[in-house]
Every structure is written in structure tokens, then in C-alpha cells.
Design a protein around this motif. Structure first.
Motif, PDB file in Angstrom:
ATOM      1  N   ALA A 153       9.650   7.879  -3.486  1.00 26.08           N
ATOM      2  CA  ALA A 153      10.574   8.731  -2.709  1.00 26.08           C
ATOM      3  C   ALA A 153      11.189   8.568  -1.481  1.00 26.08           C
ATOM      4  O   ALA A 153      11.621   8.482  -0.648  1.00 26.08           O
ATOM      5  N   PHE A 154       8.972   8.448  -0.830  1.00 24.08           N
ATOM      6  CA  PHE A 154       9.765   8.030   0.159  1.00 24.08           C
ATOM      7  C   PHE A 154      10.110   6.106   0.780  1.00 24.08           C
ATOM      8  O   PHE A 154      10.985   6.408   2.276  1.00 24.08           O
ATOM      9  N   LEU A 155       9.395   5.490   0.443  1.00 23.72           N
ATOM     10  CA  LEU A 155      10.254   4.576   0.158  1.00 23.72           C
ATOM     11  C   LEU A 155      11.543   4.011  -0.201  1.00 23.72           C
ATOM     12  O   LEU A 155      12.035   3.376   0.766  1.00 23.72           O
ATOM     13  N   ASP A 156      12.834   4.846  -0.619  1.00 19.20           N
ATOM     14  CA  ASP A 156      13.462   5.033  -1.510  1.00 19.20           C
ATOM     15  C   ASP A 156      14.077   5.546  -0.359  1.00 19.20           C
ATOM     16  O   ASP A 156      15.470   4.884   0.301  1.00 19.20           O
ATOM     17  N   GLU A 157      13.821   6.487   0.646  1.00 19.57           N
ATOM     18  CA  GLU A 157      14.550   7.348   1.796  1.00 19.57           C
ATOM     19  C   GLU A 157      14.935   6.448   3.082  1.00 19.57           C
ATOM     20  O   GLU A 157      14.929   6.341   3.903  1.00 19.57           O
ATOM     21  N   ILE A 158      13.455   5.364   3.118  1.00 17.53           N
ATOM     22  CA  ILE A 158      13.708   3.921   4.310  1.00 17.53           C
ATOM     23  C   ILE A 158      14.854   3.213   4.401  1.00 17.53           C
ATOM     24  O   ILE A 158      15.257   3.928   5.242  1.00 17.53           O
ATOM     25  N   ASN A 159      15.285   3.010   2.635  1.00 22.61           N
ATOM     26  CA  ASN A 159      16.658   2.441   3.086  1.00 22.61           C
ATOM     27  C   ASN A 159      17.040   0.921   3.429  1.00 22.61           C
ATOM     28  O   ASN A 159      17.818   1.588   4.519  1.00 22.61           O
ATOM     29  N   PHE A 166       4.341  -2.652   6.870  1.00 24.51           N
ATOM     30  CA  PHE A 166       4.072  -1.645   7.261  1.00 24.51           C
ATOM     31  C   PHE A 166       2.293  -2.181   7.445  1.00 24.51           C
ATOM     32  O   PHE A 166       2.089  -2.945   7.403  1.00 24.51           O
ATOM     33  N   CYS A 167       1.533  -1.127   9.205  1.00 18.60           N
ATOM     34  CA  CYS A 167       0.421  -1.713   9.204  1.00 18.60           C
ATOM     35  C   CYS A 167      -0.503  -0.696   9.755  1.00 18.60           C
ATOM     36  O   CYS A 167       0.209   0.810   9.771  1.00 18.60           O
ATOM     37  N   GLY A 168      -1.833  -0.681   9.735  1.00 23.23           N
ATOM     38  CA  GLY A 168      -2.833   0.366   9.929  1.00 23.23           C
ATOM     39  C   GLY A 168      -3.622   0.467   8.832  1.00 23.23           C
ATOM     40  O   GLY A 168      -3.180   0.402   7.811  1.00 23.23           O
ATOM     41  N   ASP A 169      -4.263   1.401   9.005  1.00 21.77           N
ATOM     42  CA  ASP A 169      -5.088   1.259   7.846  1.00 21.77           C
ATOM     43  C   ASP A 169      -4.843   2.575   6.252  1.00 21.77           C
ATOM     44  O   ASP A 169      -5.549   2.551   5.199  1.00 21.77           O
ATOM     45  N   GLY A 170      -3.683   3.129   6.824  1.00 23.01           N
ATOM     46  CA  GLY A 170      -3.238   4.430   6.087  1.00 23.01           C
ATOM     47  C   GLY A 170      -2.203   3.285   5.096  1.00 23.01           C
ATOM     48  O   GLY A 170      -1.396   3.297   3.755  1.00 23.01           O
ATOM     49  N   ALA A 171      -1.866   2.230   5.619  1.00 19.72           N
ATOM     50  CA  ALA A 171      -1.162   1.448   5.162  1.00 19.72           C
ATOM     51  C   ALA A 171      -1.010   0.350   3.624  1.00 19.72           C
ATOM     52  O   ALA A 171      -0.644   0.255   2.585  1.00 19.72           O
ATOM     53  N   SER A 172      -2.299   0.767   3.380  1.00 22.79           N
ATOM     54  CA  SER A 172      -3.464  -0.271   2.478  1.00 22.79           C
ATOM     55  C   SER A 172      -2.772   0.687   0.955  1.00 22.79           C
ATOM     56  O   SER A 172      -2.882   0.147  -0.115  1.00 22.79           O
ATOM     57  N   LYS A 173      -3.138   2.139   1.351  1.00 23.73           N
ATOM     58  CA  LYS A 173      -2.192   2.957   0.320  1.00 23.73           C
ATOM     59  C   LYS A 173      -0.605   2.511  -0.699  1.00 23.73           C
ATOM     60  O   LYS A 173      -0.661   3.189  -1.671  1.00 23.73           O
ATOM     61  N   LEU A 174       0.113   1.872   0.441  1.00 23.83           N
ATOM     62  CA  LEU A 174       1.218   1.787  -0.388  1.00 23.83           C
ATOM     63  C   LEU A 174       1.129   0.623  -1.681  1.00 23.83           C
ATOM     64  O   LEU A 174       1.952   0.059  -2.249  1.00 23.83           O
ATOM     65  N   GLN A 175      -0.104  -0.113  -1.884  1.00 26.71           N
ATOM     66  CA  GLN A 175      -0.113  -1.155  -2.827  1.00 26.71           C
ATOM     67  C   GLN A 175       0.577  -0.487  -3.747  1.00 26.71           C
ATOM     68  O   GLN A 175      -0.068  -1.524  -5.321  1.00 26.71           O
ATOM     69  N   SER A 176      -0.025   0.440  -4.057  1.00 25.23           N
ATOM     70  CA  SER A 176       0.327   1.066  -5.901  1.00 25.23           C
ATOM     71  C   SER A 176       1.210   1.009  -6.440  1.00 25.23           C
ATOM     72  O   SER A 176       1.649   1.427  -7.124  1.00 25.23           O
ATOM     73  N   PHE A 177       2.510   0.812  -4.422  1.00 24.76           N
ATOM     74  CA  PHE A 177       3.854   1.073  -5.295  1.00 24.76           C
ATOM     75  C   PHE A 177       5.004  -0.237  -5.554  1.00 24.76           C
ATOM     76  O   PHE A 177       3.921  -1.247  -5.164  1.00 24.76           O
ATOM     77  N   ILE A 178       5.516  -0.623  -5.731  1.00 24.55           N
ATOM     78  CA  ILE A 178       6.805  -1.406  -5.788  1.00 24.55           C
ATOM     79  C   ILE A 178       7.693  -1.603  -4.855  1.00 24.55           C
ATOM     80  O   ILE A 178       8.143  -0.646  -4.561  1.00 24.55           O
ATOM     81  N   LEU A 179       7.063  -2.488  -3.461  1.00 26.98           N
ATOM     82  CA  LEU A 179       8.008  -2.379  -2.478  1.00 26.98           C
ATOM     83  C   LEU A 179       8.917  -4.010  -2.069  1.00 26.98           C
ATOM     84  O   LEU A 179       8.753  -4.751  -3.671  1.00 26.98           O
ATOM     85  N   PRO A 180       9.893  -3.343  -1.655  1.00 27.93           N
ATOM     86  CA  PRO A 180      10.802  -3.982  -1.826  1.00 27.93           C
ATOM     87  C   PRO A 180      10.660  -5.550  -1.461  1.00 27.93           C
ATOM     88  O   PRO A 180       9.435  -5.950  -0.327  1.00 27.93           O
TER      89      PRO A 180
END
Length: 235
Positions: A153-159, A166-180
Motif C-alpha cells: 500500500a505504501f508503494l501504491d500511494e507514492i504513485n 530508494f537508498c539507505g540501509d532500510g531500502a533493501s527491505k523493498l526487495q521483497s516487493f514488485i517495484l514499478p
């Protein structure tokens, strides 16, 4: 341009450096988060010796004020404030997320940075939570830093149709999502060196923090665990 001392202890990484007119004269870094406090003062002494200056020569102290590790932020800010109070020097507080965004920006060639791209620095806040904010290519904050739970839902809201980095040590968590296709994850790693350009700009604009009233940028309240004594005997 100025002679500046830079302190960054807001994350698992810690670093200090001295810059003169935007050029780094000496630097030290450290990666054991629990030892940031013991690292800091000897590291500052070492870079002063290497650069041939002493603290009286410094024109201002720049420090990452958060978000990040609660303890790490306090260590850096307390040291920076102490130096500024003792020597009557101005204090510059820099958002950690801006430094992380600058690291990702510097990793890219200027020709690769679209004018409408967005940098989205993220600091790991455990589990699927991060501290994050949006930044323009000029490192202007487009949103306030806030805690975010990473979910679809967070990724969809960026729209966003612009390029999102995305950058920083927290950005690696996004690897489990399908990114545009226009969303990418940078593997850049920020260092204290990435504070220099930001601090120089703040110094020239005289954007100094109030020594008495400046506070850490925590973003999220800090909760101390409550200790319960089970050995007490009721009267």
C-alpha cells in the motif's frame, strides 16, 4: 567557504572529518554502533592532528541530528554541542536522511540524474519499519521525515511517474516487493564525507541551530522498557 568539523553517529556507521573550503583534510570512520561514544573523541583528536589544526581554528561544527539510532544521535549531538558551547562556535544540524540522499546522488553521474527524479532515503527501524522522507535532486526535503511501515500500500500511494531512487540501509527491505520500472534501489553507502557539501551550504546561509534549544530529530518517540521487580514482598 570554511573550516568545518563534521560528526555523524546517527546510524550503525560513525564518522568524523574536517573540511576546508569543501575539501576533506582528514577523516575517520567506525562501524561498531555500541562503541560510537568511545570512538568519537579519539577520532576527533586524530583528525585534528593529521590536518594540523586545533578546535579553536574550526569555524563551525556540523552534526547529523537524526533520525537514526536514539543513542547514536545523542552521542553526536552532545559532543557537537559541547564543543560549540566551550569555544563559542556555531552549530549546524543536518538531517541524516539528506546525507543518505546525497550519497545516492553522488553515486550517479550528473547526466544520469533526471531533473524530476525523487530520492527516497530510508533508515532501518527494525522489522518492516523505516524512517524516511522524499528529497529533490537539489536535496530539498519534499516531505517531513516520518516512520513508515513498508507494505504494498505504501508503494501504491507514492504513485510517482518520475524516477524514484530508494537508498539507505532500510531500502533493501523493498526487495521483497514488485517495484514499478521507474523505481530503483540504490546500493550507495553514506559516509561523513557526504555531509560536507550540505554543511558548507548551511554555513554560507548562516543556518545555525540554537545551542540551548536544539533537539534531536527522533521522528518517533523513544520508549524505555519498564523494569519490574518480582522480588518485592507485599506488606
Amino acid at each position: 567557504m570554511a573550516l568545518l568539523l563534521h560528526i555523524d553517529t546517527a546510524t550503525t556507521y560513525a564518522g568524523v572529518c574536517i573540511s576546508e573550503n569543501g575539501k576533506i583534510l582528514a577523516a575517520r570512520s567506525h562501524a561498531a554502533q555500541k562503541d560510537h561514544a568511545s570512538f568519537l573523541q579519539p577520532a576527533i583528536e586524530a583528525i585534528l592532528t593529521e590536518s594540523g589544526y586545533n578546535l579553536n581554528h574550526i569555524e563551525a561544527v556540523a552534526v547529523t541530528g537524526g533520525p537514526g539510532s536514539y543513542t547514536g544521535i545523542r552521542v553526536g549531538l552532545a559532543s557537537a554541542k559541547g564543543i560549540c558551547f566551550a569555544l563559542n562556535k556555531p552549530l549546524i544540524i543536518i538531517n541524516t536522511l539528506a546525507v543518505i540522499a546525497n550519497a545516492a546522488k553522488e553515486q550517479m553521474a550528473s547526466s544520469e540524474t533526471p531533473e524530476d527524479c525523487i530520492f527516497y532515503p530510508m533508515i532501518d527501524a527494525r522489522r518492516m519499519e523505516v524512517f524516511a522522507a522524499k528529497y529533490s535532486p537539489e536535496l530539498l526535503a519534499l516531505t517531513e521525515p516520518s516512520p513508515i511501515i513498508l507494505e504494498q500500500a505504501f508503494l501504491d500511494e507514492i504513485n510517482c511517474h518520475s524516477k524514484v531512487i530508494f537508498c539507505g540501509d532500510g531500502a533493501s527491505k523493498l526487495q521483497s516487493f514488485i517495484l514499478p520500472k521507474n523505481y530503483t534501489i540504490s546500493d550507495s553507502q553514506h559516509t561523513v564525507n557526504h555531509m560536507v557539501a550540505i554543511a558548507e551550504k548551511e554555513f554560507m546561509a548562516k543556518n545555525f541551530a540554537n545551542l540551548a534549544y536544539s533537539e534531536p530529530i527522533y521522528v518517533k518517540d523513544f520508549y524505555q522498557p519498564v523494569k519490574i521487580n518480582f522480588n518485592t514482598t507485599a506488606n
